[in-house]
Design a protein around this motif. Structure first.
Motif, PDB file in Angstrom:
ATOM      1  N   GLY A  39     -20.438 -20.930  24.522  1.00  8.22           N
ATOM      2  CA  GLY A  39     -20.418 -20.691  25.971  1.00  8.22           C
ATOM      3  C   GLY A  39     -19.112 -21.145  26.580  1.00  8.22           C
ATOM      4  N   CYS A  40     -18.608 -22.284  26.097  1.00 13.26           N
ATOM      5  CA  CYS A  40     -17.306 -22.781  26.562  1.00 13.26           C
ATOM      6  C   CYS A  40     -16.196 -21.794  26.194  1.00 13.26           C
TER       7      CYS A  40
ATOM      8  N   GLY B 223     -12.504 -30.240  25.309  1.00 14.65           N
ATOM      9  CA  GLY B 223     -13.677 -30.135  26.185  1.00 14.65           C
ATOM     10  C   GLY B 223     -14.557 -28.942  25.886  1.00 14.65           C
TER      11      GLY B 223
ATOM     12  N   ALA C 193     -12.909 -15.879  29.712  1.00 12.23           N
ATOM     13  CA  ALA C 193     -13.108 -15.129  30.966  1.00 12.23           C
ATOM     14  C   ALA C 193     -12.076 -15.494  32.022  1.00 12.23           C
ATOM     15  N   VAL C 194     -11.823 -16.798  32.200  1.00  9.71           N
ATOM     16  CA  VAL C 194     -10.891 -17.176  33.278  1.00  9.71           C
ATOM     17  C   VAL C 194      -9.455 -16.772  32.946  1.00  9.71           C
TER      18      VAL C 194
ATOM     19  N   THR D 211     -17.142 -27.189  23.627  1.00 12.89           N
ATOM     20  CA  THR D 211     -18.028 -27.677  22.565  1.00 12.89           C
ATOM     21  C   THR D 211     -19.045 -26.646  22.088  1.00 12.89           C
ATOM     22  N   CYS D 212     -18.957 -25.411  22.573  1.00 17.02           N
ATOM     23  CA  CYS D 212     -19.876 -24.364  22.074  1.00 17.02           C
ATOM     24  C   CYS D 212     -19.319 -22.996  22.416  1.00 17.02           C
TER      25      CYS D 212
ATOM     26  N   ASP E 119      -9.169 -25.654  35.967  1.00 19.41           N
ATOM     27  CA  ASP E 119     -10.089 -25.400  37.081  1.00 19.41           C
ATOM     28  C   ASP E 119     -11.491 -25.043  36.582  1.00 19.41           C
ATOM     29  N   ALA E 120     -11.570 -24.538  35.368  1.00 19.72           N
ATOM     30  CA  ALA E 120     -12.876 -24.185  34.806  1.00 19.72           C
ATOM     31  C   ALA E 120     -13.546 -25.378  34.142  1.00 19.72           C
ATOM     32  N   GLY E 121     -12.916 -26.550  34.223  1.00 19.05           N
ATOM     33  CA  GLY E 121     -13.584 -27.763  33.730  1.00 19.05           C
ATOM     34  C   GLY E 121     -13.178 -28.201  32.335  1.00 19.05           C
ATOM     35  N   PHE E 122     -12.103 -27.634  31.802  1.00 15.80           N
ATOM     36  CA  PHE E 122     -11.612 -28.033  30.480  1.00 15.80           C
ATOM     37  C   PHE E 122     -10.232 -28.667  30.636  1.00 15.80           C
TER      38      PHE E 122
ATOM     39  N   ARG F 152     -16.479 -18.590  25.736  1.00 24.22           N
ATOM     40  CA  ARG F 152     -16.582 -17.424  26.621  1.00 24.22           C
ATOM     41  C   ARG F 152     -16.009 -17.736  27.996  1.00 24.22           C
ATOM     42  N   SER F 153     -16.260 -18.953  28.471  1.00 22.53           N
ATOM     43  CA  SER F 153     -15.785 -19.330  29.796  1.00 22.53           C
ATOM     44  C   SER F 153     -14.260 -19.348  29.857  1.00 22.53           C
TER      45      SER F 153
END
Lengths: 71, 71
Positions: free
Chosen positions: B17-18, B12, B24-25, B14-15, B64-67, B20-21
């Motif tokens: 930004g993902c 999930g 971070a979590v 794909t860049c 929880d972060a969407g991945f 980094r996300s």
């Protein structure tokens, strides 16, 4: 229950995976009714119950997920 | 303090930004010492204190972060 609409300008989202991530962390908050996140412009439109969640909490989960809320 | 190294396969992202996300979590969890996330292959290498955090908790914050963590 008073629903409030808020638009959060967000930087750092650069693909659909980022959009899914921001959507997921906002939707997980108690009191959040609906979330619509777009890449262009980079923002989240959130409808929430102001008795259950504060704007600062909405911004905090986005920041915690690695993105920046523009204030 | 016993540090453990774990590689979590993740789909999930794909860049950048993902990446980094996810970084971070994971870094926000108590007991996480270091995090290295890559897009290709999609994975997070995590060094953590097994007395403070469980593998299931590492996976949960990524989900929880969407991945998705591939099990």
């Amino acid at each position: 229950m008073t629903m409030t609409d808020l638009t959060l300008p967000i930087t750092g989202m650069t693909c659909g995976g980022c959009v899914r991530s921001v959507t997921a962390v906002l939707q997980a908050l108690p009191g959040v009714d609906s979330v619509s996140v777009t890449l262009t412009p980079g923002q989240a439109q959130v409808r929430y119950d102001e008795a259950q969640v504060l704007p600062a909490q909405l911004a905090a989960v986005v920041e915690d997920a690695g993105f920046e809320v523009v204030v």
